[in-house]
Design an enzyme around this catalytic site. Structure first.
Site, PDB file in Angstrom:
ATOM      1  N   ASN B  68       0.836  -1.195   0.000  1.00 48.21           N
ATOM      2  CA  ASN B  68       0.000   0.000   0.000  1.00 48.21           C
ATOM      3  C   ASN B  68       0.866   1.238   0.000  1.00 48.21           C
ATOM      4  O   ASN B  68       1.972   1.251   0.542  1.00 48.21           O
ATOM      5  CB  ASN B  68      -0.963   0.007   1.203  1.00 48.21           C
ATOM      6  CG  ASN B  68      -0.362   0.685   2.420  1.00 48.21           C
ATOM      7  OD1 ASN B  68      -0.370   1.915   2.528  1.00 48.21           O
ATOM      8  ND2 ASN B  68       0.190  -0.116   3.323  1.00 48.21           N
ATOM      9  N   ILE B  70      -0.968   4.532   0.511  1.00 51.06           N
ATOM     10  CA  ILE B  70      -2.143   5.395   0.652  1.00 51.06           C
ATOM     11  C   ILE B  70      -1.682   6.853   0.763  1.00 51.06           C
ATOM     12  O   ILE B  70      -2.340   7.762   0.260  1.00 51.06           O
ATOM     13  CB  ILE B  70      -2.959   5.012   1.921  1.00 51.06           C
ATOM     14  CG1 ILE B  70      -3.328   3.516   1.919  1.00 51.06           C
ATOM     15  CG2 ILE B  70      -4.192   5.894   2.068  1.00 51.06           C
ATOM     16  CD1 ILE B  70      -4.243   3.057   0.827  1.00 51.06           C
ATOM     17  N   CYS B 129       6.214   5.732   8.388  1.00 51.08           N
ATOM     18  CA  CYS B 129       5.440   5.487   7.170  1.00 51.08           C
ATOM     19  C   CYS B 129       6.362   5.558   5.966  1.00 51.08           C
ATOM     20  O   CYS B 129       7.026   6.569   5.756  1.00 51.08           O
ATOM     21  CB  CYS B 129       4.314   6.497   6.999  1.00 51.08           C
ATOM     22  SG  CYS B 129       3.365   6.153   5.498  1.00 51.08           S
ATOM     23  N   GLY B 242       2.226  -7.359  12.368  1.00 53.24           N
ATOM     24  CA  GLY B 242       2.854  -7.723  11.104  1.00 53.24           C
ATOM     25  C   GLY B 242       2.367  -9.106  10.698  1.00 53.24           C
ATOM     26  O   GLY B 242       2.908 -10.109  11.125  1.00 53.24           O
ATOM     27  N   THR B 265      -3.752  -6.005   8.106  1.00 51.75           N
ATOM     28  CA  THR B 265      -4.258  -6.435   6.803  1.00 51.75           C
ATOM     29  C   THR B 265      -5.393  -7.463   6.905  1.00 51.75           C
ATOM     30  O   THR B 265      -6.313  -7.455   6.089  1.00 51.75           O
ATOM     31  CB  THR B 265      -3.072  -7.005   5.991  1.00 51.75           C
ATOM     32  OG1 THR B 265      -2.094  -5.960   5.882  1.00 51.75           O
ATOM     33  CG2 THR B 265      -3.481  -7.447   4.606  1.00 51.75           C
TER      34      THR B 265
HETATM   35  C1  LIG Z   1      -3.735   0.189   3.910  1.00 51.82           C
HETATM   36  C2  LIG Z   1      -2.823   0.395   5.086  1.00 51.82           C
HETATM   37  C3  LIG Z   1      -2.757   1.646   5.692  1.00 51.82           C
HETATM   38  C4  LIG Z   1      -1.918   1.873   6.782  1.00 51.82           C
HETATM   39  N1  LIG Z   1      -1.902   3.111   7.364  1.00 51.82           N
HETATM   40  C5  LIG Z   1      -1.108   3.328   8.462  1.00 51.82           C
HETATM   41  C6  LIG Z   1      -1.124   4.579   9.139  1.00 51.82           C
HETATM   42  O1  LIG Z   1      -1.882   5.498   8.795  1.00 51.82           O
HETATM   43  N2  LIG Z   1      -0.281   4.746  10.208  1.00 51.82           N
HETATM   44  C7  LIG Z   1       0.536   3.733  10.648  1.00 51.82           C
HETATM   45  O2  LIG Z   1       1.272   3.921  11.614  1.00 51.82           O
HETATM   46  N3  LIG Z   1       0.534   2.525  10.039  1.00 51.82           N
HETATM   47  C8  LIG Z   1      -0.263   2.299   8.960  1.00 51.82           C
HETATM   48  N4  LIG Z   1      -0.258   1.053   8.357  1.00 51.82           N
HETATM   49  C9  LIG Z   1       0.594  -0.022   8.894  1.00 51.82           C
HETATM   50  C10 LIG Z   1      -0.183  -0.931   9.839  1.00 51.82           C
HETATM   51  O3  LIG Z   1      -0.662  -0.222  10.955  1.00 51.82           O
HETATM   52  C11 LIG Z   1       0.673  -2.115  10.331  1.00 51.82           C
HETATM   53  O4  LIG Z   1       1.800  -1.615  10.993  1.00 51.82           O
HETATM   54  C12 LIG Z   1       1.125  -2.991   9.180  1.00 51.82           C
HETATM   55  O5  LIG Z   1       0.092  -3.122   8.251  1.00 51.82           O
HETATM   56  C13 LIG Z   1       1.604  -4.376   9.636  1.00 51.82           C
HETATM   57  O6  LIG Z   1       0.532  -5.183  10.108  1.00 51.82           O
HETATM   58  P1  LIG Z   1      -0.268  -6.242   9.180  1.00 51.82           P
HETATM   59  O7  LIG Z   1       0.749  -7.051   8.446  1.00 51.82           O
HETATM   60  O8  LIG Z   1      -1.102  -7.034  10.126  1.00 51.82           O
HETATM   61  O9  LIG Z   1      -1.093  -5.444   8.236  1.00 51.82           O
HETATM   62  C14 LIG Z   1      -1.116   0.808   7.265  1.00 51.82           C
HETATM   63  C15 LIG Z   1      -1.186  -0.447   6.663  1.00 51.82           C
HETATM   64  C16 LIG Z   1      -2.032  -0.673   5.597  1.00 51.82           C
HETATM   65  C17 LIG Z   1      -2.108  -2.038   4.983  1.00 51.82           C
END
Ligand SMILES: Cc1cc2nc3c(=O)[nH]c(=O)nc-3n(C[C@H](O)[C@H](O)[C@H](O)COP(=O)(O)O)c2cc1C
Ligand SMILES: Cc1cc2nc3c(=O)[nH]c(=O)nc-3n(C[C@H](O)[C@H](O)[C@H](O)COP(=O)(O)OP(=O)(O)OC[C@H]3O[C@@H](n4cnc5c(N)ncnc54)[C@H](O)[C@@H]3O)c2cc1C
Ligand code: FES
Lengths: 261, 302
Positions: B68, B70, B129, B242, B265
């Site tokens: 992503n 975004i 980020c 993660g 996710t």
């Molecule tokens: C679409 C999307 C948007 C995200 N937006 C943010 C955000 O605004 N701030 C942030 O600290 N992390 C953001 N993240 C990271 C997630 O909070 C998380 O750290 C990361 O996705 C790892 O976890 P996961 O593998 O379970 O998704 C985003 C992740 C995704 C997939």
């Protein structure tokens, strides 16, 4: 909007790579509005995570259906699923079409390929019948002619290779019809983005109202991830709006095509 | 059986929250899951002013994960307070607000604004980020800059501060230590991993931003190692994340050193994942005769 595990009633080939899938979902069916979609988790699809969005095609009793094209990993696995197997769906989602009021505008529907799927419920629930203009590359891309004819709608076909109906793009017969008369008519379209842009342009030139159902990639489908945004006019500029939530159906005049490029 | 944990002075009724950016501002999922069952709700990143975000396509599915970019689209502090806070304020569970800025002063100003708001559970400092040009990750990869951001926020608020770590560093230990020393109450490990995917038909990158952050099950083993290393470096609690998809994944993170976990996710394909995980942690504890979930943290045998 509900999340449910639903059972497949049937999953049959329509033409070529297009399939009709019917699922039983008694709690979901009463909620469905034309132009809304279902976000489908294809449970046997193991090496891909995300749900796939599909327009809700038909509603019958406690079942609804989708009409989908086999285009990739997910739809390929979906096309091999059988009656009795399960899917997880979140539905109905999104902001759909405005159903014309009784005695109101005559709807002219414009569809390309699987865009026809988004149109059927609108046609069925519209108090007055209209014309559906359908386009595709070849004869096999022209879907649902019989379904629309069965509810009393006139279908006008255009194919790029001329194998069925008029040869060329669907916007040709549409434009010809609007030149005959645009008064009291309203356009509703779903299909590939270039087609939607062309229909939007025609609507603007002829000053006829028009709603477009946009196709964008989606992750969550419910408004949280901000994947599916498109540029929509706001004040003197534009803002991003979510296709899954504010859309998929937008007033064509609101879409900021110029800045979208 | 005790499932509650503490992140600084924030008490969570169970160790499961959702990851910022994968759960909107809570309200969007309220029709699909009971938010009051969660340990906390964590919202999308917010800076002082509204942010339009990146051009599309913003995400791409990849094997066992997704990319992503975004670009931290968001309503700004005022927009958030007006539009989303009235709903969140009424929840029985705490809200963790993920904040960011492009300068140290902006981080502190956002922290001050949320401190003044009252009722916020904790602030999560997003210094990691990968998808924005200024701010974000630059603060998360240099221990000195990181310490400045954390210290400035520390001076601006008494709310618990959670520093969200970047995985994109040669060693996480010095950064974890820098955040702890500057006054952070907890760490969130980890944010997404810089990554790329190309459409071979068009030869175009699949994201308009060219690169993005990889998340989902593909990153889980790397994230586990980062949690393990961070836990050895600091005494403050860690929220592990993660690629968590189920209770087993969550427990693995806790054994590596996490006090709590966040589901990211997985929300996109199964909005109820966090609730399934809470139930699964209970089952595991019953099966292993564990009475307090805190016993699981750092219980890996090495
Ligand atoms: C679409 C999307 C948007 C995200 N937006 C943010 C955000 O605004 N701030 C942030 O600290 N992390 C953001 N993240 C990271 C997630 O909070 C998380 O750290 C990361 O996705 C790892 O976890 P996961 O593998 O379970 O998704 C985003 C992740 C995704 C997939
Ligand atoms: C609101 C809406 C309604 C739709 N209605 C229909 C319909 O009625 N019938 C139909 O056949 N298709 C419809 N689509 C397109 C359908 O979602 C895609 O064809 C499908 O996701 C492809 O999945 P795949 O795994 O087979 O393809 P892959 O290419 O393997 O998919 C990879 C990723 O890209 C996404 N993706 C690929 N193509 C599209 C696309 N055109 N639109 C959105 N996401 C895409 C997938 O969801 C997946 O995340 C609709 C899309 C939207 C947004
Ligand atoms: S698909 Fe997530 S916001 Fe639209």
């Amino acid at each position: 909007m509900l999340e449910q595990t639903v059972t497949i009633v049937s999953n049959e080939r329509d033409t070529d790579q297009y399939f009709r899938l019917v699922v039983r979902a008694p709690q979901i069916t009463p909620l469905i509005q034309p132009g809304q979609f279902a976000h489908v988790r294809i449970l046997p699809l193991k090496d891909a995570l995300l749900r796939r969005p599909f327009s809700i095609f038909q509603v019958a009793g406690d079942t609804f259906s989708i009409l989908y094209k086999n285009v990739g990993k997910g739809t390929e696995v979906l096309s091999r699923m059988r009656a009795g197997e399960e899917l997880s769906v979140i539905a109905p989602l999104g902001h759909g079409f405005t159903v014309p009021a009784a005695g109101g505008e005559t709807p002219l529907l414009v569809a390309g390929g699987y865009g026809m799927a988004a149109m059927f419920l609108l046609a069925q629930r519209s108090p007055q019948t209209g014309i559906v203009f359908v386009g595709g590359r070849r004869r096999v891309d022209i879907l649902c002619e019989k379904d629309f004819a069965a509810i009393g709608w006139e279908v006008r076909v255009a194919t790029e290779d001329g194998s069925h109906g008029e040869k060329g793009l669907v916007t040709q017969p549409l434009l010809a019809e609007l030149k005959r008369s645009a008064v009291g008519r309203k356009l509703f379209a779903c299909g590939p983005t270039p087609m939607l842009e062309a229909v939007g342009k025609i609507a603007e030139d002829i000053a006829v109202a028009c709603e477009l159902s946009m196709d964008e990639h989606m992750c969550c489908g419910v408004g949280t991830c901000l994947t599916c945004v498109i540029k929509v006019k706001a004040g003197d500029g534009w803002e991003y709006q979510r296709t899954c939530t504010e859309g998929p159906v937008f007033d064509s005049r609101s879409i900021a095509w110029e800045v979208a490029k | 059986m005790n499932l509650s944990v503490k992140i600084g002075k924030l008490t969570m009724q169970n160790p499961v929250t959702v990851a910022s950016g994968t759960f909107g501002y809570g309200a969007e999922y309220a029709r699909l899951i009971d938010l009051n069952q969660l340990g906390a709700v964590t919202v999308k990143g917010i800076r002082l002013n509204p942010v339009p975000g990146n051009p599309t396509p913003r995400t791409a599915e990849v094997t066992s994960g997704m990319l992503n970019a975004i670009g931290l689209q968001g309503p700004g502090v005022d927009g958030f307070i007006k539009k989303y806070w009235p709903f969140l304020r009424e929840l029985k569970v705490p809200t963790i607000i993920n904040i960011w800025g492009t300068t140290v002063e902006e981080y502190a100003e956002v922290a001050r604004r949320f401190d003044a708001l009252g009722g916020v559970g904790a602030l999560e400092l997003n210094v990691s980020c990968p998808n924005i040009k200024e701010g974000g990750a630059q603060f998360g990869t240099d221990p000195k800059l990181l310490a400045q951001v954390v210290a400035a926020c520390r001076a601006a608020t008494t709310l618990p501060l959670i520093t969200k770590m970047s995985p994109n560093v040669p060693s996480i230990a010095p950064l974890a230590k820098a955040a702890e020393d500057a006054g952070s109450d907890a760490l969130a490990v980890t944010n997404s991993f810089p990554a790329m995917a190309i459409d071979i038909e068009t030869r175009r990158p699949k994201l308009a931003n060219l690169t993005g952050g990889l998340t989902g099950p593909a990153i889980k083993p790397i994230a586990i190692k980062l949690v393990w290393e961070a836990a050895k470096a600091v005494k403050i609690p860690i929220i592990g994340m993660g690629g968590i998809q189920n209770a087993a994944d969550a427990i693995e993170f806790m054994m590596a050193g996490a006090t709590a976990v966040a589901v990211g996710t997985a929300n996109f394909y199964e909005p109820q994942t966090s609730l399934f995980i809470i139930a699964g942690i209970r089952d595991y504890m019953a099966r292993k005769q564990i009475v307090d979930v805190r016993e699981v943290t750092s219980s890996v045998r090495v």
